[in-house]
Design a protein around this motif. Structure first.
Motif, short mmCIF file in Angstrom:
data_model
loop_
_atom_site.label_atom_id
_atom_site.label_comp_id
_atom_site.label_asym_id
_atom_site.label_seq_id
_atom_site.Cartn_x
_atom_site.Cartn_y
_atom_site.Cartn_z
N ALA A 89 -11.93 -1.98 -16.52
CA ALA A 89 -11.56 -2.44 -15.17
C ALA A 89 -10.28 -1.76 -14.70
O ALA A 89 -10.16 -1.35 -13.54
CB ALA A 89 -11.39 -3.95 -15.16
N ILE A 90 -9.32 -1.60 -15.62
CA ILE A 90 -8.06 -0.95 -15.28
C ILE A 90 -8.30 0.52 -14.94
O ILE A 90 -7.80 1.05 -13.95
CB ILE A 90 -7.05 -1.07 -16.45
N LEU A 91 -9.11 1.19 -15.77
CA LEU A 91 -9.39 2.61 -15.54
C LEU A 91 -10.32 2.83 -14.35
O LEU A 91 -10.38 3.93 -13.81
CB LEU A 91 -10.00 3.22 -16.80
N ALA A 97 -3.11 9.12 -14.40
CA ALA A 97 -1.77 9.46 -13.91
C ALA A 97 -1.15 8.29 -13.14
O ALA A 97 0.06 8.02 -13.27
CB ALA A 97 -1.82 10.69 -13.02
N ASP A 98 -1.96 7.58 -12.34
CA ASP A 98 -1.46 6.45 -11.59
C ASP A 98 -1.08 5.30 -12.51
O ASP A 98 -0.10 4.59 -12.27
CB ASP A 98 -2.51 5.96 -10.58
N LEU A 99 -1.85 5.11 -13.58
CA LEU A 99 -1.54 4.07 -14.55
C LEU A 99 -0.24 4.38 -15.27
O LEU A 99 0.61 3.50 -15.47
CB LEU A 99 -2.69 3.94 -15.56
N ALA A 100 -0.06 5.65 -15.64
CA ALA A 100 1.19 6.06 -16.29
C ALA A 100 2.39 5.83 -15.37
O ALA A 100 3.44 5.34 -15.81
CB ALA A 100 1.11 7.54 -16.68
N ASN A 101 2.24 6.16 -14.09
CA ASN A 101 3.31 5.94 -13.11
C ASN A 101 3.62 4.46 -12.98
O ASN A 101 4.78 4.04 -12.92
CB ASN A 101 2.92 6.50 -11.75
N ALA A 102 2.57 3.64 -12.89
CA ALA A 102 2.77 2.19 -12.72
C ALA A 102 3.51 1.59 -13.90
O ALA A 102 4.39 0.75 -13.74
CB ALA A 102 1.41 1.51 -12.53
N ALA A 109 2.48 -5.29 -9.84
CA ALA A 109 1.51 -5.52 -8.76
C ALA A 109 0.41 -4.47 -8.76
O ALA A 109 -0.77 -4.78 -8.53
CB ALA A 109 2.23 -5.53 -7.41
N MET A 110 0.77 -3.21 -9.02
CA MET A 110 -0.20 -2.13 -9.04
C MET A 110 -1.22 -2.34 -10.15
O MET A 110 -2.43 -2.24 -9.94
CB MET A 110 0.51 -0.78 -9.24
N ILE A 111 -0.74 -2.68 -11.34
CA ILE A 111 -1.64 -2.89 -12.48
C ILE A 111 -2.50 -4.14 -12.26
O ILE A 111 -3.66 -4.19 -12.66
CB ILE A 111 -0.83 -3.00 -13.79
N SER A 112 -1.94 -5.14 -11.60
CA SER A 112 -2.65 -6.39 -11.35
C SER A 112 -3.80 -6.24 -10.36
O SER A 112 -4.59 -7.17 -10.18
CB SER A 112 -1.68 -7.47 -10.84
N ARG A 113 -3.89 -5.08 -9.71
CA ARG A 113 -5.00 -4.85 -8.78
C ARG A 113 -6.34 -4.78 -9.50
O ARG A 113 -7.39 -5.01 -8.90
CB ARG A 113 -4.77 -3.54 -8.01
N ALA A 114 -6.31 -4.48 -10.79
CA ALA A 114 -7.56 -4.36 -11.55
C ALA A 114 -8.19 -5.74 -11.73
O ALA A 114 -7.50 -6.71 -12.05
CB ALA A 114 -7.28 -3.74 -12.92
N PRO A 115 -9.49 -5.86 -11.52
CA PRO A 115 -10.18 -7.14 -11.69
C PRO A 115 -9.98 -7.70 -13.10
O PRO A 115 -10.10 -6.98 -14.09
CB PRO A 115 -11.66 -6.79 -11.47
N GLY A 116 -9.64 -8.98 -13.19
CA GLY A 116 -9.46 -9.62 -14.48
C GLY A 116 -8.09 -9.42 -15.09
O GLY A 116 -7.81 -9.88 -16.21
N VAL A 117 -7.20 -8.72 -14.37
CA VAL A 117 -5.84 -8.48 -14.87
C VAL A 117 -4.85 -9.30 -14.06
O VAL A 117 -4.57 -8.98 -12.90
CB VAL A 117 -5.47 -6.98 -14.81
N GLY A 118 -4.35 -10.35 -14.66
CA GLY A 118 -3.36 -11.17 -14.00
C GLY A 118 -1.96 -10.65 -14.25
O GLY A 118 -1.78 -9.64 -14.94
#
Length: 205
Positions: A89-91, A97-102, A109-118
């Protein structure tokens, strides 16, 4: 152990694809990004595979690049509470690259956009991976600077320069990238005004 599949794309479903390798069909579960990048059914396809073995099942996870697979492993093996479903879901939501930046910028907030990630899981991802992200980012200098900014450890001229670019309307991520590039030209001992000047030149390219 299967590490890579090379064959013909037979079918694409909501969360998996079927790859025909010399008459044998392999089901590979993939991120939305990988599924979107696949060719049309009937065409040749290459997927990097992570084989997941449990007592009650064997499942293959497919990725369009080795980097995406490494991030999958990183999330699965280092962050408590993150299994295959959450990692995919995160990927699906963030490119590597965006995950590394976050992670470097502690952008929960950026990482929490993934479904199931609180929020709690996102915080755990940042905490567990903040020192591992540069090795998987492909731009360790930039990511290193972003980590220093996120942790409040960057020198004053750098933080001032980044803040100045943010005040001009650029995102924090874009500003950090520009100042990271400016440092290479202006030198590590440059003051804020020089960094801002060189940073703006980078942004104008």
């Amino acid at each position: 152990m299967i590490g890579k599949l090379m064959g013909t794309l037979d079918e694409v479903d909501e969360d998996f694809c079927l790859v025909d390798v010399h008459g044998v069909g392999y089901v590979a579960y993939c991120s939305v990004r990988t599924l979107a990048a696949l060719p049309s059914p009937g065409e040749a396809v290459v997927l990097f595979i992570e084989t997941y073995v449990r007592e009650d099942m064997i499942r293959l996870y497919g990725f369009q690049s080795q980097l995406e697979r490494e991030w999958f492993r990183l999330l699965m093996n280092n962050v408590p509470g993150v299994g295959a479903k959450v990692a995919l879901a995160i990927l699906s939501t963030l490119a590597p690259a965006d995950l590394a930046n976050a992670i470097a910028l502690r952008d929960i907030a950026m990482i929490s956009r993934a479904p199931g990630v609180g929020k709690k899981v996102a915080e755990r991802i940042v905490t567990e991976l903040k020192n591992k992200a540069p090795a998987y980012a492909g731009a360790s200098g930039t990511i290193g600077l972003k980590q220093e900014l996120g942790e409040g450890m960057a020198p004053a001229p750098i933080t001032d320069a980044v803040s100045a670019l943010v005040n001009l309307g650029y995102s924090r991520d874009t500003a950090a990238n520009a100042i990271s590039a400016a440092l290479k030209t202006a030198g590590e001992d440059a003051d804020a005004s020089k960094l801002i000047r060189f940073g703006l030149k980078e942004l104008a390219r």
